[in-house]
Design a protein around this motif. Sequence first.
Motif, PDB file in Angstrom:
ATOM      1  N   SER A  39      -2.939  -0.598   3.298  1.00  0.00           N
ATOM      2  CA  SER A  39      -2.211  -0.256   2.082  1.00  0.00           C
ATOM      3  C   SER A  39      -2.061   1.252   1.986  1.00  0.00           C
ATOM      4  CB  SER A  39      -2.941  -0.769   0.837  1.00  0.00           C
ATOM      5  OG  SER A  39      -2.316  -0.259  -0.331  1.00  0.00           O
ATOM      6  N   PRO A  40      -0.820   1.757   1.759  1.00  0.00           N
ATOM      7  CA  PRO A  40      -0.616   3.202   1.665  1.00  0.00           C
ATOM      8  C   PRO A  40      -0.606   3.692   0.221  1.00  0.00           C
ATOM      9  CG  PRO A  40       1.493   2.123   1.765  1.00  0.00           C
ATOM     10  CD  PRO A  40       0.447   1.015   1.724  1.00  0.00           C
ATOM     11  N   ALA A  41      -0.894   2.787  -0.714  1.00  0.00           N
ATOM     12  CA  ALA A  41      -0.586   3.071  -2.117  1.00  0.00           C
ATOM     13  C   ALA A  41      -1.487   4.121  -2.760  1.00  0.00           C
ATOM     14  CB  ALA A  41      -0.652   1.780  -2.931  1.00  0.00           C
ATOM     15  N   GLY A  42      -2.693   4.265  -2.273  1.00  0.00           N
ATOM     16  CA  GLY A  42      -3.575   5.259  -2.880  1.00  0.00           C
ATOM     17  C   GLY A  42      -4.800   4.619  -3.504  1.00  0.00           C
ATOM     18  N   VAL A  43      -5.359   5.281  -4.492  1.00  0.00           N
ATOM     19  CA  VAL A  43      -6.641   4.890  -5.081  1.00  0.00           C
ATOM     20  C   VAL A  43      -6.512   3.615  -5.908  1.00  0.00           C
ATOM     21  CG1 VAL A  43      -8.484   5.620  -6.643  1.00  0.00           C
ATOM     22  CG2 VAL A  43      -7.377   7.290  -5.140  1.00  0.00           C
ATOM     23  N   GLY A  44      -7.374   2.633  -5.616  1.00  0.00           N
ATOM     24  CA  GLY A  44      -7.448   1.456  -6.459  1.00  0.00           C
ATOM     25  C   GLY A  44      -8.274   1.747  -7.708  1.00  0.00           C
ATOM     26  N   ILE A  45      -7.921   1.106  -8.805  1.00  0.00           N
ATOM     27  CA  ILE A  45      -8.601   1.363 -10.077  1.00  0.00           C
ATOM     28  C   ILE A  45      -9.211   0.062 -10.604  1.00  0.00           C
ATOM     29  CG2 ILE A  45      -8.332   2.152 -12.460  1.00  0.00           C
ATOM     30  CD1 ILE A  45      -5.920   3.771 -11.530  1.00  0.00           C
ATOM     31  N   ARG A  46     -10.508   0.097 -10.887  1.00  0.00           N
ATOM     32  CA  ARG A  46     -11.174  -1.021 -11.549  1.00  0.00           C
ATOM     33  C   ARG A  46     -11.529  -0.572 -12.951  1.00  0.00           C
ATOM     34  NH1 ARG A  46     -15.238  -4.302  -7.505  1.00  0.00           N
ATOM     35  NH2 ARG A  46     -13.676  -4.858  -5.942  1.00  0.00           N
TER      36      ARG A  46
ATOM     37  N   TYR B  32       7.760  -6.539  -9.115  1.00  0.00           N
ATOM     38  CA  TYR B  32       6.584  -5.696  -9.315  1.00  0.00           C
ATOM     39  C   TYR B  32       6.578  -4.416  -8.482  1.00  0.00           C
ATOM     40  CZ  TYR B  32       4.649  -7.690  -4.967  1.00  0.00           C
ATOM     41  OH  TYR B  32       4.430  -8.079  -3.667  1.00  0.00           O
ATOM     42  N   GLY B  33       7.458  -4.282  -7.481  1.00  0.00           N
ATOM     43  CA  GLY B  33       7.463  -3.067  -6.680  1.00  0.00           C
ATOM     44  C   GLY B  33       7.989  -3.319  -5.279  1.00  0.00           C
ATOM     45  N   TYR B  34       7.911  -2.284  -4.447  1.00  0.00           N
ATOM     46  CA  TYR B  34       8.354  -2.365  -3.054  1.00  0.00           C
ATOM     47  C   TYR B  34       7.116  -2.602  -2.200  1.00  0.00           C
ATOM     48  CZ  TYR B  34      10.560  -1.015   1.370  1.00  0.00           C
ATOM     49  OH  TYR B  34      11.041  -0.995   2.668  1.00  0.00           O
ATOM     50  N   ASP B  35       7.008  -3.789  -1.642  1.00  0.00           N
ATOM     51  CA  ASP B  35       5.768  -4.232  -1.010  1.00  0.00           C
ATOM     52  C   ASP B  35       6.068  -4.688   0.416  1.00  0.00           C
ATOM     53  OD1 ASP B  35       3.194  -5.058  -0.547  1.00  0.00           O
ATOM     54  OD2 ASP B  35       3.255  -6.766  -1.910  1.00  0.00           O
TER      55      ASP B  35
ATOM     56  N   PRO C  18      -1.845   0.721  -7.039  1.00  0.00           N
ATOM     57  CA  PRO C  18      -0.439   1.064  -7.254  1.00  0.00           C
ATOM     58  C   PRO C  18       0.453   0.491  -6.147  1.00  0.00           C
ATOM     59  CG  PRO C  18      -1.842   3.010  -7.441  1.00  0.00           C
ATOM     60  CD  PRO C  18      -2.689   1.916  -6.889  1.00  0.00           C
ATOM     61  N   VAL C  19       1.696   0.162  -6.487  1.00  0.00           N
ATOM     62  CA  VAL C  19       2.694  -0.320  -5.533  1.00  0.00           C
ATOM     63  C   VAL C  19       3.885   0.629  -5.594  1.00  0.00           C
ATOM     64  CG1 VAL C  19       4.175  -2.241  -4.847  1.00  0.00           C
ATOM     65  CG2 VAL C  19       1.942  -2.706  -5.867  1.00  0.00           C
ATOM     66  N   ALA C  20       4.392   1.036  -4.429  1.00  0.00           N
ATOM     67  CA  ALA C  20       5.536   1.951  -4.383  1.00  0.00           C
ATOM     68  C   ALA C  20       6.746   1.342  -5.064  1.00  0.00           C
ATOM     69  CB  ALA C  20       5.870   2.302  -2.932  1.00  0.00           C
ATOM     70  N   ALA C  21       7.605   2.213  -5.603  1.00  0.00           N
ATOM     71  CA  ALA C  21       8.795   1.738  -6.312  1.00  0.00           C
ATOM     72  C   ALA C  21       9.942   1.407  -5.369  1.00  0.00           C
ATOM     73  CB  ALA C  21       9.251   2.793  -7.327  1.00  0.00           C
ATOM     74  N   ASP C  22      10.039   2.119  -4.253  1.00  0.00           N
ATOM     75  CA  ASP C  22      11.145   1.865  -3.324  1.00  0.00           C
ATOM     76  C   ASP C  22      10.776   2.365  -1.938  1.00  0.00           C
ATOM     77  OD1 ASP C  22      11.718   4.686  -3.160  1.00  0.00           O
ATOM     78  OD2 ASP C  22      12.911   4.523  -4.991  1.00  0.00           O
ATOM     79  N   SER C  23      11.671   2.131  -0.976  1.00  0.00           N
ATOM     80  CA  SER C  23      11.382   2.459   0.419  1.00  0.00           C
ATOM     81  C   SER C  23      11.271   3.952   0.650  1.00  0.00           C
ATOM     82  CB  SER C  23      12.472   1.881   1.327  1.00  0.00           C
ATOM     83  OG  SER C  23      13.741   2.439   1.027  1.00  0.00           O
ATOM     84  N   ARG C  24      12.015   4.740  -0.105  1.00  0.00           N
ATOM     85  CA  ARG C  24      11.975   6.192   0.111  1.00  0.00           C
ATOM     86  C   ARG C  24      10.625   6.778  -0.296  1.00  0.00           C
ATOM     87  NH1 ARG C  24      16.956   8.893  -2.632  1.00  0.00           N
ATOM     88  NH2 ARG C  24      16.403   7.457  -4.316  1.00  0.00           N
ATOM     89  N   ILE C  25       9.947   6.114  -1.226  1.00  0.00           N
ATOM     90  CA  ILE C  25       8.590   6.529  -1.592  1.00  0.00           C
ATOM     91  C   ILE C  25       7.582   5.969  -0.589  1.00  0.00           C
ATOM     92  CG2 ILE C  25       6.788   6.325  -3.333  1.00  0.00           C
ATOM     93  CD1 ILE C  25       9.028   6.248  -5.440  1.00  0.00           C
ATOM     94  N   ARG C  26       7.685   4.674  -0.311  1.00  0.00           N
ATOM     95  CA  ARG C  26       6.727   4.022   0.600  1.00  0.00           C
ATOM     96  C   ARG C  26       6.736   4.664   1.984  1.00  0.00           C
ATOM     97  NH1 ARG C  26       4.384   2.749   4.340  1.00  0.00           N
ATOM     98  NH2 ARG C  26       3.456   0.745   4.954  1.00  0.00           N
TER      99      ARG C  26
END
Length: 338
Positions: A254-261, A235-238, A269-277
Amino acid sequence: MALKIGVVGTGKMGQDHIERLATSVANAQVADLSDVDAEQDKRVADAVGTSRVYSEGHGVIGDDEVQAVLIASPGSTHADYVLACIAANKPVLCEKPLAPTTEACLRVVEAEAALPGRLVQVGFMRRYDDGYRAVKGALDAGQIGVPLLVHCAHRNPSVATLGAGFTSDMLLTDSVVHEIDVTRWLLGREIAAVSVLSPRPSPRAVEGLKDPQFVLLETEGGVLVDVEVFVNCQYGYDIRCEVVGESGTLSLPSPAGVGIRQEGRDATPVAADSRIRFAQAYQTELQEWVDGVLRREITGPSAWDGYATTAVAERGVEALETRRRAVVDLAERPALYA
């Protein structure tokens, strides 16, 4: 005046560092590059406007115009290049690992320990992450009292993102090394022993890969650190970290940003890899390294940190193979790293 930096290794990590040094790190200039892939070396050099390229890292290190060196070549080459930087009296930022074996790490430690001050920094970028720094600040301020336990998770979406030939040992030597270093830093304690358990492997793991793994680190002073490492979580880089103290807990935000309901769902959102996270952490790491070199003061993760982390990872590999607790026996710490 800009610090003239030579970069050894122009693969993915090297290119990321080069781009930041050339575009967003203040007082930095990419002077020289080297890589065994000559075409890639020239392509990257053209992109940053330097004409000085070498097929081998010692050419960069030996260039009198290069004031500091960044090493992003394969890990097996690191100790040789770092030792050359020490001999040339040039500050060096070496991507992890400092070296793949404790013996090679100790050669670096011993060479640097003979100097009046530090030249070597190891690229453990999590120490520069805002979230980890917030946890460290609260812990050092005593906000949860004495730390007792640390719970960590290190999850990658797919082993394919980590490169070809990724083995069971590398979950420890390539992934868990980050948790080893950052928990040593958070707690101010060395790791005294390590145990590793492997449950049934994920059906998505390649044949023979022990994934996930459960790692238990015991610190001097009795804090327990557990790490779940899972390189095919899909599911992503967690990355997760929670410190449990005598009077409360501290959790990595959590550094991912805005949660959506929306439509009956709560999603983040979950980062795709370490270079993004850890993009901002890499930026901060480079800027603070450049600033420190210009002040003639190296304060980031040391050669000792590189050695101690490799030593724990080596014992972790032993524990994985034997399914027994392995004691970590470190060398005497030189005064330079006190």
